[in-house]
Design an enzyme around this catalytic site. Structure first.
Site, PDB file in Angstrom:
ATOM      1  CB  CYS A  34      -0.929  -0.003   1.216  1.00  0.00           C
ATOM      2  SG  CYS A  34      -2.115   1.360   1.229  1.00  0.00           S
TER       3      CYS A  34
ATOM      4  CB  CYS B  69      -7.261  -1.720   6.029  1.00  0.00           C
ATOM      5  SG  CYS B  69      -6.685  -1.703   4.317  1.00  0.00           S
TER       6      CYS B  69
END
Length: 365
Positions: free
Chosen positions: A101, A198
């Site tokens: 990410c 997440c």
């Protein structure tokens, strides 16, 4: 400077944006929408990118008096992070989605768009230090060792570091950040930290992967190849795992066994004694340097193989595009797919994705 503040909705990014404003920069806040699941809320969730987080980020931006936008990066996040995560597990590797990410979203897609729009830097709430040296900007560990996030930032390149701003890097503790948020009137001052993956908000990685990859019965074998159990999918296992092995044949010495290797092609899991997790060498071709590259092809350094692992003294060599590291003392339980971050003191030299490991304990030893 014109600063684009990435605001996750947490206390760290809110205080980082506040400090950027206080320093006199022209700041614009942006929240990244990384999922199109419209009903996602933090209740029962352990992620960091929910609707509630977006609202928290907006409230913080309003209090700071800065413009605020939400940018939809969900497709890029799906392609570069979620799909990569699934593909790595299918290949028998253990990926770090936070590294991907940072590499592909926060400091690639976001930074690229920021520069195109005329911003000088992207500001985040990461705990790490930037040092401008004669050879260029360097990435260093944060002042607070407990919160240091330089490991997950090890993927940043020299060009990305040149357009990065970390206002929290020299903060002595997270308690100081929370107290500052409270004093500034930020509603997120006592908001819990996000943790786990997440896009798997309930924390059930094994169940989530089973839905994506499917299940298939396979063998659990020892280091000699003898079958000692079975499993419902090799993707559910990681190197170093002890629990959930369901072994039908006990070890001759009666000691517990650990996952030593995952072989996705044959859908086989290899187990053995804890001693066999000792790793004498790691290497990988996929690598990058955080700033100026080392001046020699062989150099002493320290290596960290997990976000919160202790660094290990080692010798690194770079040859034919491959980085190889031999530690002074063996690593414990290294899995292909993990990221090795190289340090020189507090400075991050660079990183590579581990694709080969060499056990310090030969078969039969």
């Amino acid at each position: 400077m014109r600063i684009l503040a990435a605001m996750s909705g947490g206390v760290d990014s809110a205080v980082a944006a506040a400090r950027a404003v206080e320093a006199g920069h022209d700041v614009v806040g942006v929240h990244l929408a990384l999922s199109r699941a419209g009903g996602t809320l933090r209740t029962g969730s352990r992620g960091c990118c929910t609707i509630e987080d977006a609202l928290d980020a907006r409230r913080a931006a309003d209090l700071l008096g800065i413009p605020f936008y939400v940018w939809d990066f969900s497709e890029r996040f799906r392609d570069d992070v979620i799909d990569d995560f699934v593909a790595e597990y299918r290949a028998g590797r253990t990926p770090n989605p936070c590294m991907r990410c940072n590499e592909k979203i926060k400091f690639a897609a976001l930074l690229e768009r920021a520069v195109e729009l005329g911003f000088d830097a992207v500001c985040t709430g990461h705990y790490a230090l930037l040092v401008d040296a004669p050879t260029g900007r360097e990435l260093h560990r944060a002042s607070d060792a407990a919160k240091d996030q330089s490991y997950v930032l090890g993927v940043l390149t020299a060009e990305q570091l040149a357009h990065t701003y970390f206002p929290l890097g020299d903060t002595p503790s997270k308690a100081v950040v929370r107290a500052e948020a409270e004093a500034r009137g930020l509603s997120v001052a006592q908001k819990p930290d996000s943790h786990d993956i997440c896009f798997i908000p309930d924390g059930d990685t094994r169940g989530w992967l089973a839905e994506k990859v499917g299940t298939a019965t396979g063998d659990v074998v020892d280091r000699t190849g003898a079958v000692v159990g079975s499993h419902e999918g090799a993707h559910a296992f990681t190197v170093g795992q002890r629990r959930g092995l369901q072994l039908g044949v006990p070890a001759a010495d009666g000691k517990p066994r650990f996952v030593l290797e995952v072989r996705p092609v044959s859908n086989t899991v290899v187990v053995g004694p804890k001693e066999a997790l000792a790793t004498a060498e790691i290497s990988g071709e996929r690598h990058s340097w955080a700033g100026a590259a080392p001046q020699t092809d062989a150099f002493a350094c320290e290596v960290q193989i997990r976000a919160h692992a202790d660094p290990v003294r080692a010798r690194a060599t770079v040859e034919a595009g491959r980085v190889t590291v031999v530690p002074d003392a063996p690593f414990d339980g290294v899995a292909p797919g993990q990221t090795a971050v190289l340090y020189l003191g507090t400075r991050v030299l660079g990183q590579f994705t581990i694709d080969r490991t060499l056990s310090a304990v030969p078969v039969g030893a």
